[in-house]
Write a protein that holds these residues in place. Structure first.
Motif, PDB file in Angstrom:
ATOM      1  N   SER A 146     -27.849  95.069 114.414  1.00 29.90           N
ATOM      2  CA  SER A 146     -28.291  96.361 114.948  1.00 29.90           C
ATOM      3  C   SER A 146     -27.443  97.543 114.487  1.00 29.90           C
ATOM      4  N   ASP A 147     -26.240  97.295 113.984  1.00 27.93           N
ATOM      5  CA  ASP A 147     -25.394  98.396 113.524  1.00 27.93           C
ATOM      6  C   ASP A 147     -25.487  98.606 112.008  1.00 27.93           C
ATOM      7  N   SER A 148     -26.554  98.116 111.396  1.00 30.09           N
ATOM      8  CA  SER A 148     -26.707  98.185 109.939  1.00 30.09           C
ATOM      9  C   SER A 148     -27.025  99.592 109.459  1.00 30.09           C
ATOM     10  N   ARG A 149     -26.730  99.822 108.195  1.00 29.37           N
ATOM     11  CA  ARG A 149     -26.982 101.092 107.513  1.00 29.37           C
ATOM     12  C   ARG A 149     -28.002 100.859 106.407  1.00 29.37           C
ATOM     13  N   VAL A 150     -28.483 101.936 105.809  1.00 28.01           N
ATOM     14  CA  VAL A 150     -29.476 101.846 104.738  1.00 28.01           C
ATOM     15  C   VAL A 150     -28.958 100.982 103.595  1.00 28.01           C
ATOM     16  N   ILE A 151     -27.690 101.116 103.247  1.00 27.89           N
ATOM     17  CA  ILE A 151     -27.126 100.323 102.154  1.00 27.89           C
ATOM     18  C   ILE A 151     -27.238  98.831 102.451  1.00 27.89           C
ATOM     19  N   ASP A 152     -27.080  98.444 103.730  1.00 29.37           N
ATOM     20  CA  ASP A 152     -27.201  97.035 104.114  1.00 29.37           C
ATOM     21  C   ASP A 152     -28.628  96.530 103.900  1.00 29.37           C
ATOM     22  N   ALA A 153     -29.607  97.378 104.210  1.00 25.42           N
ATOM     23  CA  ALA A 153     -31.005  96.992 104.023  1.00 25.42           C
ATOM     24  C   ALA A 153     -31.331  96.820 102.544  1.00 25.42           C
ATOM     25  N   ILE A 154     -30.810  97.702 101.722  1.00 18.06           N
ATOM     26  CA  ILE A 154     -31.043  97.609 100.274  1.00 18.06           C
ATOM     27  C   ILE A 154     -30.413  96.333  99.728  1.00 18.06           C
ATOM     28  N   GLU A 155     -29.216  96.024 100.184  1.00 19.88           N
ATOM     29  CA  GLU A 155     -28.557  94.792  99.747  1.00 19.88           C
ATOM     30  C   GLU A 155     -29.324  93.563 100.217  1.00 19.88           C
ATOM     31  N   ALA A 156     -29.867  93.603 101.434  1.00 19.43           N
ATOM     32  CA  ALA A 156     -30.652  92.479 101.942  1.00 19.43           C
ATOM     33  C   ALA A 156     -31.912  92.267 101.104  1.00 19.43           C
ATOM     34  N   ALA A 157     -32.424  93.345 100.517  1.00 14.40           N
ATOM     35  CA  ALA A 157     -33.621  93.263  99.677  1.00 14.40           C
ATOM     36  C   ALA A 157     -33.262  92.949  98.231  1.00 14.40           C
ATOM     37  N   GLY A 158     -32.106  92.391  97.998  1.00 17.97           N
ATOM     38  CA  GLY A 158     -31.726  91.979  96.653  1.00 17.97           C
ATOM     39  C   GLY A 158     -31.130  93.085  95.820  1.00 17.97           C
ATOM     40  N   GLN A 160     -38.198 102.069 108.313  1.00 19.61           N
ATOM     41  CA  GLN A 160     -38.604 101.800 106.941  1.00 19.61           C
ATOM     42  C   GLN A 160     -37.639 102.503 105.990  1.00 19.61           C
ATOM     43  N   VAL A 161     -37.239 101.806 104.947  1.00 26.14           N
ATOM     44  CA  VAL A 161     -36.365 102.361 103.914  1.00 26.14           C
ATOM     45  C   VAL A 161     -37.152 102.349 102.612  1.00 26.14           C
ATOM     46  N   THR A 162     -37.294 103.514 102.007  1.00 30.11           N
ATOM     47  CA  THR A 162     -37.974 103.620 100.719  1.00 30.11           C
ATOM     48  C   THR A 162     -36.976 104.088  99.675  1.00 30.11           C
ATOM     49  N   VAL A 163     -36.809 103.300  98.633  1.00 29.33           N
ATOM     50  CA  VAL A 163     -35.898 103.654  97.543  1.00 29.33           C
ATOM     51  C   VAL A 163     -36.769 104.145  96.383  1.00 29.33           C
ATOM     52  N   GLY A 169     -29.179  92.345 119.464  1.00 32.16           N
ATOM     53  CA  GLY A 169     -28.207  92.639 118.428  1.00 32.16           C
ATOM     54  C   GLY A 169     -28.790  92.625 117.023  1.00 32.16           C
ATOM     55  N   LYS A 170     -30.089  92.429 116.909  1.00 32.49           N
ATOM     56  CA  LYS A 170     -30.744  92.387 115.596  1.00 32.49           C
ATOM     57  C   LYS A 170     -31.872  93.415 115.570  1.00 32.49           C
ATOM     58  N   ILE A 171     -32.170  93.918 114.383  1.00 32.06           N
ATOM     59  CA  ILE A 171     -33.306  94.816 114.172  1.00 32.06           C
ATOM     60  C   ILE A 171     -34.088  94.329 112.965  1.00 32.06           C
ATOM     61  N   LYS A 172     -35.325  94.778 112.872  1.00 34.30           N
ATOM     62  CA  LYS A 172     -36.136  94.478 111.690  1.00 34.30           C
ATOM     63  C   LYS A 172     -36.511  95.790 111.021  1.00 34.30           C
ATOM     64  N   VAL A 173     -36.334  95.829 109.698  1.00 36.84           N
ATOM     65  CA  VAL A 173     -36.671  97.016 108.921  1.00 36.84           C
ATOM     66  C   VAL A 173     -37.473  96.624 107.689  1.00 36.84           C
ATOM     67  N   HIS A 174     -38.334  97.526 107.272  1.00 35.20           N
ATOM     68  CA  HIS A 174     -39.158  97.323 106.079  1.00 35.20           C
ATOM     69  C   HIS A 174     -38.472  98.046 104.920  1.00 35.20           C
ATOM     70  N   VAL A 175     -38.167  97.313 103.862  1.00 30.36           N
ATOM     71  CA  VAL A 175     -37.521  97.888 102.685  1.00 30.36           C
ATOM     72  C   VAL A 175     -38.523  97.836 101.534  1.00 30.36           C
ATOM     73  N   LYS A 176     -38.769  98.987 100.906  1.00 27.32           N
ATOM     74  CA  LYS A 176     -39.752  99.033  99.819  1.00 27.32           C
ATOM     75  C   LYS A 176     -39.298  99.991  98.735  1.00 27.32           C
ATOM     76  N   GLY A 177     -40.047 100.020  97.662  1.00 30.11           N
ATOM     77  CA  GLY A 177     -39.735 100.916  96.556  1.00 30.11           C
ATOM     78  C   GLY A 177     -38.983 100.193  95.456  1.00 30.11           C
ATOM     79  N   ALA A 178     -37.994 100.864  94.889  1.00 32.69           N
ATOM     80  CA  ALA A 178     -37.254 100.348  93.738  1.00 32.69           C
ATOM     81  C   ALA A 178     -36.139  99.395  94.163  1.00 32.69           C
ATOM     82  N   VAL A 179     -36.544  98.307  94.849  1.00 31.15           N
ATOM     83  CA  VAL A 179     -35.607  97.232  95.221  1.00 31.15           C
ATOM     84  C   VAL A 179     -36.124  95.939  94.609  1.00 31.15           C
ATOM     85  N   ASN A 180     -35.234  94.962  94.451  1.00 31.86           N
ATOM     86  CA  ASN A 180     -35.615  93.719  93.778  1.00 31.86           C
ATOM     87  C   ASN A 180     -36.574  92.855  94.588  1.00 31.86           C
ATOM     88  N   THR A 181     -36.425  92.821  95.906  1.00 32.16           N
ATOM     89  CA  THR A 181     -37.299  91.996  96.740  1.00 32.16           C
ATOM     90  C   THR A 181     -37.749  92.793  97.961  1.00 32.16           C
TER      91      THR A 181
END
Length: 193
Positions: free
Chosen positions: A71-83, A105-108, A51-63
């Motif tokens: 597992s049902d998360s969206r890109v917005i959830d990953a960005i929020e998790a990265a501060g 991987q999510v790149t902002v 029920g869990k996934i791991k994603v790499h968030v990078k780019g113009a995010v705070n952390t």
């Protein structure tokens, strides 16, 4: 006595077959059970819990970093998790509703400044100066290309009309009568937008 001996012999052979079967197949259940324990041990330590996934968030995010999310998360959830996104993040360039996958991987990207945008536009215009856009070209413009002529120019227009816009210069290979060798003669004189 022969009948009695045959019966004894058959009983004896049946007993050997039964014992052999137990020996050969009876031990496999224990082996499979042992394998099951090993498989359970291996699957008990997955990359992310059920029920869990791991994603790499990078780019113009705070952390920036790797985050574990449902597992049902969206890109917005990953960005929020990265501060959250940094000031100047170009969130319009990201599909915020896209579903995430484990190991993704999510790149902002950061927004371009006005000067950078102007510089990019000028570079594109300079590159296209004197070139013909295949998606807006007229018969007369296409006729000026080396090796094309009026008939091939009309074939390009007909193809564009029936199949829609070109996505690259190499899409011209789909037009009847145009070969790679011919396209290479005018490749530097056209572009697609």
């Amino acid at each position: 006595m022969q009948k009695k001996e045959r019966t004894l012999l058959l009983v004896f052979l049946f007993g050997i077959l039964l014992a052999g079967s137990v020996y050969l197949y009876g031990g496999k259940e224990d082996l499979q059970a042992a394998r099951g324990v090993v498989l359970e041990q291996e699957s008990a330590q997955p990359a992310a819990p059920k029920g869990k996934i791991k994603v790499h968030v990078k780019g113009a995010v705070n952390t920036p970093g790797v985050y574990q999310l449902p597992s049902d998360s969206r890109v917005i959830d990953a960005i929020e998790a990265a501060g959250g996104s940094k000031t100047g993040a170009d969130l319009d360039a990201v599909n915020l509703a896209q579903a995430l996958e484990d190991g993704g991987q999510v790149t902002v990207p950061a927004q371009q400044t006005e000067a950078e945008a102007k510089q990019t536009l000028q570079a594109q215009e300079a590159e296209r100066a004197g070139k013909i856009n295949l998606n807006t070209a007229t018969l007369d413009q296409l006729d000026t290309l080396p090796g094309i002529g009026t008939i091939r120019a009309q074939a390009i227009l007909d193809h564009r009309q029936s199949h829609g816009r070109f996505f690259g210069v190499d899409d011209l290979q789909e037009v009847s009568g145009l070969t790679v060798k011919l396209i290479d003669q005018f490749r530097d004189k056209v572009y697609v937008e």
